[in-house]
Enzyme design. Structure first.
Site, mmCIF file in Angstrom:
data_model
loop_
_atom_site.group_PDB
_atom_site.id
_atom_site.type_symbol
_atom_site.label_atom_id
_atom_site.label_comp_id
_atom_site.label_asym_id
_atom_site.label_seq_id
_atom_site.Cartn_x
_atom_site.Cartn_y
_atom_site.Cartn_z
ATOM 1 N N HIS A 48 0.825 -1.223 0.000
ATOM 2 C CA HIS A 48 0.000 0.000 0.000
ATOM 3 C C HIS A 48 0.855 1.268 0.000
ATOM 4 C CE1 HIS A 48 -2.965 3.016 1.033
ATOM 5 N NE2 HIS A 48 -2.368 3.231 2.193
ATOM 6 N N HIS A 72 4.052 6.835 5.566
ATOM 7 C CA HIS A 72 2.878 7.501 6.139
ATOM 8 C C HIS A 72 2.071 6.636 7.105
ATOM 9 C CE1 HIS A 72 0.613 5.446 2.871
ATOM 10 N NE2 HIS A 72 -0.441 5.614 3.656
ATOM 11 N N GLU A 76 1.336 4.910 12.670
ATOM 12 C CA GLU A 76 -0.027 4.495 13.020
ATOM 13 C C GLU A 76 -0.145 2.989 13.174
ATOM 14 O OE1 GLU A 76 -3.879 5.032 14.074
ATOM 15 O OE2 GLU A 76 -2.495 6.648 13.590
ATOM 16 N N ASP A 77 0.553 2.222 12.316
ATOM 17 C CA ASP A 77 0.289 0.781 12.248
ATOM 18 C C ASP A 77 1.464 -0.109 12.631
ATOM 19 O OD1 ASP A 77 -2.318 1.241 11.330
ATOM 20 O OD2 ASP A 77 -1.631 1.453 9.265
ATOM 21 N N ASP A 139 -3.136 8.350 -0.950
ATOM 22 C CA ASP A 139 -3.504 7.281 -0.025
ATOM 23 C C ASP A 139 -4.970 6.887 -0.221
ATOM 24 O OD1 ASP A 139 -3.367 5.603 2.397
ATOM 25 O OD2 ASP A 139 -4.560 7.191 3.320
ATOM 26 N N ASP A 261 -21.877 17.902 -24.357
ATOM 27 C CA ASP A 261 -20.435 17.872 -24.104
ATOM 28 C C ASP A 261 -19.985 16.527 -23.538
ATOM 29 O OD1 ASP A 261 -21.776 18.155 -21.761
ATOM 30 O OD2 ASP A 261 -20.465 19.686 -20.907
#
Length: 727
Positions: A48, A72, A76-77, A139, A261
């Site tokens: 990921h 990132h 957190e994980d 993300d 359009d």
């Protein structure tokens, strides 16, 4: 999976000065930190952040942004800490990772916390460094690409709805149309897959019917421009996304075939001068579709988008949209803020300030003393095409610009809209036609006696509100007019000495050009026809008695009023009446609390007050909180009044009345006709449109006051009315 050397090569391809060592360290750090973790798809979790980094390399972003993408999710994980990130990669990377981490935690708590606060935090994080938002968008894009692996349908829909309401508009706001289009399409697939498949089928049908048409149009446009001095123009065809087609079908209320359009042709040239030269060539060769010309080069969109749009009857008499722009403009259109972000050239961060909306948010952030002030001043400047307002509980309601409290009420729920009688905007009662602004908190005041007002249709802007109002006009209002018309005709027939029969109307409906007798009675009730006109059509030879004269409007009103039931007159007070409250000692002094104005029918409690005897409060009075520590002062009491009790009690109501001639007269008339007696009236606030009043009314009980309140709510000049519990 993108290999380590492939990622580095991608970045070095557009930024030869990229920090290769930092990219390698971030790749290895993230892979080790996530270890054996897996995603819902069963793939290694490290895939990921690697895909997120890959998406950002397509935008040609700087090394720090790519490294942030790789890292990132580590704080957190995984067991990695914020301190570890700063120690290994420096403070800049640490700050960026921390910003993305906070946004991720924000999403996890979004169901438990207020959306208004969540959105404020999102704006704050974005304002501190736009790269935080770029990583977050990438993300979210990868998460949406893998959304189908999540097992719970309700979770998938929540994520898709959040994407289409928050992240796609954010991507559009910073000009990242490619990201915006894909986010919308992925969310649309989850939220309304059937509609998407239907549109795709119609697009496929159009492509099969017009096979070769696009190539023919591109060739003719290229030849036309080349002959007239624009030889190097690059022309491509672009098909609208299913979601944008679906949204236009709904917003414009047109059929698929009426859209002009669906296919747009882009003309990309080298200079701004060639843009206008190409425009002149196209307009000189093809008829222009009026109202379809927009010059975003001379007046760019707030997100920096620049292009010329025009609609013409083009090659083969096809109605097409043509977009003309330079190569630089096209890159900005595709990548938005990422196309020329200052970090890539090592320039100072002030380069971001060419985006007016972002510079204003940054400036407000520097000067706001607290979050509430920040939100108040920005008014969610982020979105220009929509208005984002909040319910008192903090739920976010997105509306078109120009929306009013009535649109807001219907967006909350159809029944809330139908029974809307007033609105408090940021705590202040304002007219229902007030145009809402970004960031407004709107509280809708409702009444079961209220129904949609025909005049609302003149200022609502949402299709849902307009449809509900029109439906009411066709059903409920017609039924009311029909009943009123029947009553008028019955009275007219009775005055002339005839028995009313609906069958008698069947013979005259053609005279008045009405389809049915019900329509004829509705026309009488709405005032389009008079009862006497219909009567004379039924009995054309009728002659009134000598003593019967035509009534003037005033006499007619007096006669109608005389048929109304008269409110009972209050009985005179006796000199010695028994206490209307059970549970008190005879002779004990009793006072009714002015903080809650208790009335018979309310649940009450007595509080012993030194020097005053007993003060009666309603059981829900806020003042009782101050007596919680003195239970010995509480007395269990109840009302002891019957239907014939002569004693009157004072109830208090708060009203908002239109500032127009006759309003106060109407107010007092309604109260008087319903058996109430005004003992005190105070104007608490006034402006050019409304008066806010506090009125004390003598009534028999709570039910009597409720009836008066309901009667007041039915009056057009009274915007809102509520029973007041305050002083």
């Amino acid at each position: 999976m993108i290999r380590q050397y492939e990622l580095v090569e991608r970045v070095k391809a557009y930024d030869p000065s990229a920090d290769e060592d930092m990219l390698n360290r971030a790749y290895v750090f993230s892979m080790k930190a996530h270890g054996s973790q897996t995603r819902a798809s069963g793939d290694p979790y490290f895939l990921h952040p690697l895909e997120v980094a890959g998406i950002l390399t397509q935008m040609k972003l700087d090394t720090a942004t790519i490294v942030t993408a790789l890292l990132h999710d580590t704080v957190e994980d995984t067991v990695a800490t914020q301190e570890d990130i700063e120690r290994v990669f420096g403070k800049e990377i640490g700050r960026l990772v921390d910003g993305v981490t906070k946004l991720s935690r924000l999403e996890m708590n979004s169901e438990q916390s207020k959306q208004a606060e969540n959105f404020r935090k999102l704006v704050l994080a974005m304002s501190e460094d736009i790269r935080v938002l770029l990583v977050k968008l990438a993300d979210r894009l990868h998460n949406m690409r893998t959304l189908h692996f999540i097992g719970k349908p309700e979770k998938r829909k929540r994520i898709a709805r959040e994407t289409i309401e928050i992240y796609a508009p954010l991507a559009e706001r910073i000009g990242m149309h490619r990201i915006k289009d894909e986010l919308e399409d992925l969310a649309f697939t989850e939220l309304n897959g059937e509609a998407r498949e239907s549109i795709l089928a119609q697009l496929a049908r159009l492509r099969s019917e017009g096979e070769g048409r696009v190539e023919t149009i591109i060739k003719e446009l290229t030849d036309t421009l080349s002959k007239d001095g624009v030889p190097d123009a690059q022309i491509t065809g672009r098909e609208k996304t299913p979601y944008s087609i679906w949204r236009k079908l709904h917003n414009k209320n047109v059929s698929f075939e009426q859209l002009s359009d669906i296919m747009a042709f882009r003309v990309i040239v080298e200079t701004v001068g060639e843009c206008y030269q190409a425009l002149g060539v196209i307009h000189s060769h093809y008829p222009v579709v009026m109202g379809r010309f927009k010059d975003y080069i001379s007046t760019p969109k707030p997100n920096g988008y620049r292009s010329i749009h025009t609609g013409v009857i083009g090659p083969g008499r096809n109605r097409i949209e043509v977009q003309i722009r330079t190569r630089d403009m096209h890159e900005v259109c595709e990548l938005g803020v990422a196309a020329h972000w200052a970090y890539k050239q090592g320039m100072p961060r002030e380069g971001a300030r060419e985006y007016r909306w972002l510079s204003e948010i940054l400036d407000i952030l520097e000067h706001a003393q607290k979050p509430e002030e920040f939100l108040e001043h920005t008014k969610l400047e982020l979105f220009q095409d929509q208005v984002f307002c909040f319910t008192p509980k903090g739920d976010l309601i997105a509306l078109p610009r120009g929306a009013t409290p009535v649109d807001f009420a219907y967006a909350v729920h159809s029944q809330v809209g139908d029974h809307c009688v007033g609105a408090k905007i940021n705590g202040r009662m304002l007219p229902l036609r007030t145009e809402l602004q970004n960031g407004d908190q709107v509280e809708i005041i409702t009444s079961k006696a209220q129904t949609p007002v025909p005049g609302w249709e003149r200022f609502v802007v949402t299709g849902k509100a307009r449809a509900r109002i029109r439906r009411f006009l066709r059903t409920q209002q017609r039924a009311q007019y029909m009943e009123l018309g029947r009553a008028i005709l019955q009275r007219q027939f009775r005055q002339e000495g005839y028995d009313f029969s609906e069958k008698a109307l069947d013979g005259v409906i053609k005279i008045f050009q009405q389809p049915t007798s019900d329509d004829l009675m509705a026309a009488v009730g709405s005032g389009l026809l008079s009862g006497r006109e219909v009567f004379l059509a039924v009995f054309p030879g009728h002659k009134p008695h000598a003593q019967q004269q035509a009534l003037t409007p005033g006499e007619a009103m007096d006669r109608a009023a005389s048929t109304l039931p008269k409110p009972p007159k209050p009985k005179p007070r006796g000199k010695e009446q028994p206490l209307p409250i059970r549970g008190l000692i005879p002779g004990m002094a009793v006072h009714y609390a002015r903080c809650c104005h208790p009335l018979p029918g309310d649940r009450i409690v007595g509080i012993v007050t030194t020097g005053k005897g007993v003060t009666i409060h309603t059981i829900d009075c806020e003042t009782l909180e101050s007596f919680h520590e003195s239970p010995e002062r509480w007395i269990d009491v109840a009302w002891d009044v019957g239907p014939d009790s002569p004693e009157e009690h004072v109830g208090r109501v708060a009203l908002v009345v239109a500032n127009e001639p006759g309003s106060l007269g109407t107010l007092s008339t309604v109260i008087g006709k319903n058996g109430g007696n005004i003992t005190n009236l105070k104007i608490t606030n006034r402006n050019t449109d409304f008066f806010e009043l506090m009125i004390d009314i003598e009534v028999k009980d709570a039910k009597h006051l409720t009836n008066i309140v309901a009667a007041l709510r039915a009056m057009p000049v009274i915007n809102s009315v509520e029973r007041s519990r305050g002083r």
